[in-house]
Scaffold this active site. Sequence first.
Site, PDB file in Angstrom:
ATOM      1  N   ASP A  47       0.804  -1.221   0.000  1.00 60.47           N
ATOM      2  CA  ASP A  47       0.000   0.000   0.000  1.00 60.47           C
ATOM      3  C   ASP A  47       0.837   1.270   0.000  1.00 60.47           C
ATOM      4  O   ASP A  47       0.293   2.379   0.075  1.00 60.47           O
ATOM      5  CB  ASP A  47      -0.959  -0.012   1.188  1.00 60.47           C
ATOM      6  CG  ASP A  47      -2.020  -1.091   1.038  1.00 60.47           C
ATOM      7  OD1 ASP A  47      -2.529  -1.249  -0.084  1.00 60.47           O
ATOM      8  OD2 ASP A  47      -2.325  -1.773   2.023  1.00 60.47           O
ATOM      9  N   ASP A  56      -6.336  -5.620  -4.349  1.00 59.52           N
ATOM     10  CA  ASP A  56      -6.131  -4.197  -4.074  1.00 59.52           C
ATOM     11  C   ASP A  56      -4.868  -3.651  -4.742  1.00 59.52           C
ATOM     12  O   ASP A  56      -4.784  -2.460  -5.052  1.00 59.52           O
ATOM     13  CB  ASP A  56      -5.990  -3.924  -2.573  1.00 59.52           C
ATOM     14  CG  ASP A  56      -7.006  -4.628  -1.702  1.00 59.52           C
ATOM     15  OD1 ASP A  56      -7.363  -5.775  -2.017  1.00 59.52           O
ATOM     16  OD2 ASP A  56      -7.407  -4.053  -0.683  1.00 59.52           O
TER      17      ASP A  56
END
Length: 393
Positions: free
Chosen positions: A110, A171
């Site tokens: 991330d 993601d």
Amino acid sequence: MKTIKEGIKQDKFKVKTHVDKNWLDIEIQFVLKKIDENLEVFKEKVPPAASKDLMYIPEGNTDWTASFWIGMLYLAYEYTGEEKYLDVIKVQLESFKNRLKENIQLETHDIGFLYSLSCVAGYEVLGDETAKETAIKAADKLITRYHKEAKILQAWGDLSDPEQRGRMIIDCNMNLPLLYFASKETGDRKYYDIAVNHAEQAAKYIVREDSSTYHTYYMDTETGKPLYGKTAQGYTDQSCWARGQAWGVYGFVLSYVHTGDRKFLDISERLAHYFLNRLPEEDDICYWDLDFTEGNEERDSSAAAIIACGLLELSKHLPVSNEYRELYENAAIKMIKSLAENYTTKNVHSNGILLHAVYSKPGDNGVDECCIWGDYYYFEALIRTVMSWKMYW
């Protein structure tokens, strides 16, 4: 692997939805008012991933979600041109530069979310050269998570952790634009190649034959062989977690934007069809897992906001001859209007924007709360409909 492209079952998405500019401005003014109310409390701190009792409690810049607040500030600045947003952006930017320098909780893919919305945006919107250099350094950090044999970026945890080793998740497609940016700005193809390799592996193994997706998928990092799919936040390992499918729709079209490879555009379409065919009839806002299409399970407004942005981006890149092009835009607008009319905090006490989001139902975390990425993507979707916007992704 060839995936199935369903037809769109709901005829209502074929009907063009009119969007009144005055209505849009009212909705954007509501979001701006919420941001303005939060400017002081979140000048040095950030909102957490999810609210508690509909209130975001300030925390330090340590989570994977820390950049969605500064992302909203850039959108507010671009729409209004008001200096008050820049004042907070400058403080937040320093925090992101320091986080990278101090290596604070960056054992995660991330890094892409964190530094696209903070430093790539800082360069694209403000021309900040230091922000650009920080984004490139963040890309250098991100590619240390690359497993050469498996051709993937590991999602979570230490690279030697047996529970996380070789695990990619849907993601991550949204994290790849940081690498495309670094390749463009440095002229070094290594970032681009890693991003493309990961996107291709995600397309091959995370995307199922029916165009649903696994949340996570394990690869053997020694041999590069595929192992198995598993969920972390979905209903079951074989179900289709709604937010993951939304990340997939948006993430694959972004890889098309940066590579021009049509296979990514095609996959985005297929995932979009699967998603749209599993929306509740009454208000077009998905349940937290797409296995549910009716009943008492929680909706996930944040997944709806993400896919609205993805559909708007997808429709931009399709030829006029594509029979679904207008349908994607219509569906996005219907979802945005439904969120505005039924899912905002207009009539409740909250410092968030979108109600009825779900962070992790299996983890009983942030269920039926505000989630900060939902707030960000809702604002991005509104901005996309009212102005010509250059993505930070």
